[in-house]
Design an enzyme around this catalytic site. Structure first.
Site, short mmCIF file in Angstrom:
data_model
loop_
_atom_site.label_atom_id
_atom_site.label_comp_id
_atom_site.label_asym_id
_atom_site.label_seq_id
_atom_site.Cartn_x
_atom_site.Cartn_y
_atom_site.Cartn_z
CD1 TRP A 1 -1.61 -2.14 1.92
CD2 TRP A 1 -2.98 -1.46 -0.10
NE1 TRP A 1 -2.96 -2.77 1.84
CE2 TRP A 1 -3.97 -2.14 0.36
CE3 TRP A 1 -2.98 -0.10 -1.21
CZ2 TRP A 1 -4.80 -3.00 -0.45
CZ3 TRP A 1 -4.91 -1.28 -2.20
CH2 TRP A 1 -5.13 -2.52 -1.28
CG ASP B 1 -3.36 4.21 4.23
OD1 ASP B 1 -4.50 4.04 4.63
OD2 ASP B 1 -3.22 3.87 3.83
CE LYS C 1 -7.81 -3.26 4.58
NZ LYS C 1 -7.49 -2.25 3.50
C1 LIG Z 1 -7.34 -1.61 2.79
C2 LIG Z 1 -5.86 -0.93 2.91
C3 LIG Z 1 -5.95 0.44 1.66
C4 LIG Z 1 -6.75 0.52 0.63
O1 LIG Z 1 -8.22 0.39 0.81
P1 LIG Z 1 -9.44 1.03 -0.57
O2 LIG Z 1 -10.45 1.46 0.34
O3 LIG Z 1 -9.71 -0.38 -0.84
O4 LIG Z 1 -8.65 1.86 -1.78
C5 LIG Z 1 -4.63 1.66 1.26
N1 LIG Z 1 -4.06 1.44 2.78
C6 LIG Z 1 -4.08 0.49 3.66
C7 LIG Z 1 -3.67 0.05 4.53
C8 LIG Z 1 -5.29 -0.88 3.55
O5 LIG Z 1 -5.36 -1.71 4.47
#
Ligand SMILES: *Cc1c(COP(=O)(O)O)cnc(C)c1O
Length: 360
Positions: free
Chosen positions: A99, A166, A190
């Site tokens: 990511w 993020d 999540k």
């Molecule tokens: C799941 C995840 C993403 C992707 O998220 P989307 O909403 O599907 O674009 C990005 N960064 C991390 C750390 C993730 O766990």
């Protein structure tokens, strides 16, 4: 049979939030109309939007100069929205997983990107340390929890430049000092709700500093808006996911907020990591000091490699769902987010113990 949901995302939600969402589909707020069928310009909905933002503020102690936004497009859309809004010349990224790498890739469309450190050499099984954040970068981007590899940055780092994180997979799992960040974002699916809404917590005075022209939807200022009642309402917001987020945040608050959540999460993670370290059939894949409280990754020990499929079957038969590791790591991953009950972790531990008793 009771299922224990360890999916990495979308994943388990608090039962209360799900029940209340079901009721809202039937009848939202006593209006006689379901939430999937209301206008987002009704007073009842405006109240939910405000309450949701207020819950975020309360739970994370968000200072007044930050705005909380609810957007579409997932965390992946923020990968390019962040550099569009913040990158003038150069950005720095810490590459701790796939990511993080994807985020850096999008930044390259807007300027120079410096990868200050990467743990790709060891399948992202650790968090790089001792790196230098360049002082001439417009911002430093980190991924606080690496969902696929089960590593986590446990502290709010001190950065000489604007820190952007993020936090898709560890938001609200522990206290965070928001004032150390310029922006925090993530997909809700999540820890804070279903798929379909992205949270953005941004320090307003940092916006509008880049020279480039921004498309209306890309510019965070559009979503901040002039008036609070229009915030995140420039276009139709993801009404239903925001509602479920609202109910999830209420549940976190009821449990005692992020401090209480953190305590529960540490206990759950300890339970599982202790079993991985004790059980001779399994080994953890992440460096111990960087182990994630949210995603617990483990594989079969070398001498039991041939038992992987058998354990998967055994666990499945005991009601475990979603424990297959990401293909880049292999083995198993148990995602034990906020809403994953301790009871599920205990069931998985018991399952590992029984498998050892029968096979080792
Ligand atoms: C799941 C995840 C993403 C992707 O998220 P989307 O909403 O599907 O674009 C990005 N960064 C991390 C750390 C993730 O766990």
């Amino acid at each position: 049979m009771k299922k224990h949901n360890f999916n990495a995302g979308p994943c388990v939600l608090p039962r209360e939030a799900v029940e209340s969402a079901i009721e809202a589909i039937r009848d939202f707020d006593g209006t006689g109309i379901g939430i999937l069928e209301i206008s987002h310009r009704t007073p009842g909905w405006e109240r939910v939007m405000k309450e949701t933002a207020d819950l975020w503020r309360e739970l994370l102690n968000i200072p007044d100069n930050y705005k909380v936004l609810f957007l579409g497009g997932g965390a992946s859309t923020q990968f390019f929205a962040v550099p569009a809004n913040f990158l003038s010349k150069k950005a720095a990224y810490l590459q701790t997983g796939v990511w993080a790498k994807k985020a850096a890739k999008e930044a390259k469309f807007y300027g120079e990107v410096e990868i200050v450190a990467s743990s790709e050499d060891k399948t992202y099984s650790y968090i790089p340390k001792g790196y230098t954040i360049p002082k001439d970068a417009d911002y430093f981007h980190i991924t606080t929890n690496n969902t696929i590899y089960g590593t986590e940055i446990h502290e709010d780092i001190d950065s000489p430049v604007t820190l952007i994180a993020d936090m898709s997979s560890d938001i609200l799992s522990r206290p965070v000092d928001v004032s150390k960040y310029g922006m925090i974002y993530g997909g809700a699916q999540k820890n804070v709700g279903p798929a379909g809404v992205t949270f953005v917590i941004v320090r307003e005075d940092l916006l509008g500093k880049v020279d480039r022209k921004l498309q209306t939807m890309v510019d965070y200022r559009t979503h901040i808006g002039e008036e609070e009642r229009n915030r995140s309402m420039f276009n139709t917001p993801p009404v239903f996911p925001i509602y479920v987020m609202h109910e999830t945040l209420k549940w976190v608050k009821k449990l005692g907020g992020v401090e209480a959540m953190y305590k529960i999460n540490k206990e759950k993670a300890e339970l599982l990591y202790n079993e991985i370290d004790r059980n001779k059939m399994f080994v953890g894949t992440a460096a111990k000091e960087d182990r994630s409280l949210m995603n617990v990754c483990f594989v079969m020990a070398e001498e039991y490699k041939d038992k992987e499929a058998a354990f998967m079957e055994f666990a499945k038969a005991a009601g475990m769902v979603g424990i297959k590791g990401h293909r880049s790591v292999g083995g198993f991953r148990a995602s034990i987010y906020n809403a994953c009950p301790r009871e599920s972790v205990e069931a998985l531990v018991k399952c590992m113990q029984e498998f050892e008793a029968q096979n080792a």
